[in-house]
Every structure is written in structure tokens, then in C-alpha cells.
Write an enzyme that holds these catalytic residues in place. Structure first.
Site, PDB file in Angstrom:
ATOM      1  N   CYS A  49      12.309   7.264  42.049  1.00  0.00           N
ATOM      2  CA  CYS A  49      11.159   7.436  42.674  1.00  0.00           C
ATOM      3  C   CYS A  49      10.226   7.886  42.047  1.00  0.00           C
ATOM      4  O   CYS A  49       9.850   8.956  41.717  1.00  0.00           O
ATOM      5  CB  CYS A  49      11.661   8.372  43.959  1.00  0.00           C
ATOM      6  SG  CYS A  49      10.116   8.786  44.774  1.00  0.00           S
ATOM      7  N   CYS A  52       7.943  10.721  43.609  1.00  0.00           N
ATOM      8  CA  CYS A  52       8.889  12.115  43.470  1.00  0.00           C
ATOM      9  C   CYS A  52       8.668  12.708  41.987  1.00  0.00           C
ATOM     10  O   CYS A  52       8.387  13.898  41.846  1.00  0.00           O
ATOM     11  CB  CYS A  52      10.384  11.683  43.617  1.00  0.00           C
ATOM     12  SG  CYS A  52      10.658  11.027  45.062  1.00  0.00           S
TER      13      CYS A  52
END
Length: 246
Positions: A49, A52
Site C-alpha cells: 500500500c 500507507c
């Protein structure tokens, strides 16, 4: 000398891992759910991700700000099932939890100022309501593979605690496959979904799969459950199958 270097490396790595504050299904209760009056910020994340990774430095700053008095945790969705139980499908998803109660939620990347706004809103607020229900529902259903190469035990295990994914896959199987072993696989998924939480989707899907398998009596029984879930609501799919079974 080599042994000393190894020990130093081990201590260094151990400290780094601890500092990251990654939690798991097994530690969720004693960390994120801890009833100590402190706001916990849980970021549901994944190694792949991008947003993230971009938010990691922000979370680090917030976590180290003593004036805020919060704890930030990370939970990797690829290695846990808590996210499935909570029907989390996007990362990052950020939960704000206090004394085991979910105070709020954010989906997607956020700026530091946005996170601070949410944190300040929740950290001094009283935690009211039910505690977060994050534990998987125990199952009495045996997982059996279908004939289709993608309908494996492993595939079922991946969706086993997510009602949304169970419903999507069981419905897709009913609509697209005719092999009896594959239909029974879909039936298994629908029954697991019902085991977690009965709904119109999973009860109707179960009834239709049973009908497709030629098991009319069981289909009628499943439809009664669907009617119970529907209550006074008139559902075309139920009415249609009732006519076919008449």
C-alpha cells in the site's frame, strides 16, 4: 566477536520491530482494545500500500507527541482476519478506538492536520456504546473444495470471516457455474455467511443454489428463512423462486 555483533544486531532489529507497533489478531485485545482511557489509533495496512507508506512518518510523529497521549498501531490485512470480520476492504483504513469502543473511522490517505482534527475530537470524548465486535464467529462447517481450479480450500479460508466476500463469491458461483461440486462449494460459502449474520443476500442465495441442485424441499426451507429476514418487505427474488417451487 561475531557473537557480540549478532546479539547487537538482534537487539537492534528487535527494537525496530517493537517501535513499529504492529499488532495481530492475537494481540488486538490487549493493545487496541485496552480499557485504559487512552485513544488508540489503528491503521489497517499492507506492505504493497503506497498511501500507507506515505502516512508512516505522520503516524510516527503523532505517536511520539507526548501532549497527544495516544498510541498508534498497525495491523497488516494480509496476515490477519480482524479486518475481514470488520469488513475492511480498503487500505489505509484508520480506526479510532477508546476503551474498546470505536469512536470513528477514516478511509484512505490523510494529512497530519486532518488526523489531528480527528484525534482531538475523540481523545477527550466519552466512549459510549457497544465494544467493537472484532472476533471471528466460530464455525461448525467443514471446508471442502469444489471441482473448479479456483474453488480451493485456501480460497474459502481467505474469505471465511468476511460476509461481503462470502456473499459475492457464493452469488457468482450460482450465476456462473453448474457443476454440482462447485454449487455445493457456493452453498458452503452461503451457509458460512448465514452462520456469521443472516441476511437477505445469503439466505436467498442459499435457496437458489439448493434449487439449482434439485433439492426443492431444502430450498423451500431456506426460503422460509429468507422470508423471516425480509419481514414485511416484498422481495422479487423470493416471490420468483416460490412460484418455481409451487
Amino acid at each position: 566477536m561475531n557473537r557480540i555483533l549478532f546479539l547487537l544486531l538482534f537487539i537492534s532489529l528487535g527494537g525496530a520491530i517493537q517501535a513499529q507497533d504492529y499488532i495481530t489478531d492475537d494481540t488486538f485485545e490487549t493493545t487496541a482494545m485496552k480499557s485504559d482511557g487512552q485513544l488508540k489509533v489503528v491503521s489497517f495496512t499492507a506492505a504493497w500500500c503506497g498511501p500507507c507508506k506515505m502516512m508512516k512518518p505522520i503516524f510516527k510523529e503523532l505517536n511520539e507527541d507526548n501532549d497527544l497521549d495516544i498510541t498508534v498501531y498497525y495491523l497488516d490485512i494480509d496476515h490477519n482476519v480482524t479486518n475481514d470480520v470488520l469488513n475492511i476492504h480498503s487500505v489505509p483504513t484508520i480506526y479510532f478506538i477508546k476503551n474498546g469502543v470505536k469512536m470513528g473511522e477514516l478511509i484512505g490517505g490523510r494529512s497530519k492536520s486532518h488526523l489531528l482534527k480527528e484525534i482531538n475530537k475523540f481523545k477527550n470524548s466519552e466512549a459510549t456504546g457497544e465494544k467493537l465486535d472484532y472476533l471471528p464467529v466460530p464455525s461448525s462447517i467443514e471446508i471442502v473444495a469444489g471441482d473448479h481450479k479456483k474453488l480451493t480450500v485456501k480460497t474459502a479460508q481467505k474469505v471465511w470471516n468476511s460476509v461481503d466476500n462470502l456473499n459475492k463469491l457464493s452469488e457468482s458461483i450460482f450465476l456462473n457455474l453448474n457443476n454440482k461440486a462447485d454449487l455445493r462449494y457456493g452453498l458452503m460459502l452461503a451457509e458460512r455467511s448465514i452462520e456469521i449474520e443472516p441476511s437477505l443476500v445469503n439466505t436467498v442465495t442459499k435457496a437458489y443454489i439448493l434449487y439449482k441442485l434439485g433439492e426443492s424441499k431444502k430450498a423451500k426451507k431456506a426460503l422460509k428463512m429468507a422470508q423471516k429476514v425480509a419481514g414485511d418487505q416484498k422481495v422479487e427474488a423470493i416471490e420468483s423462486l416460490l412460484k418455481k417451487l409451487a
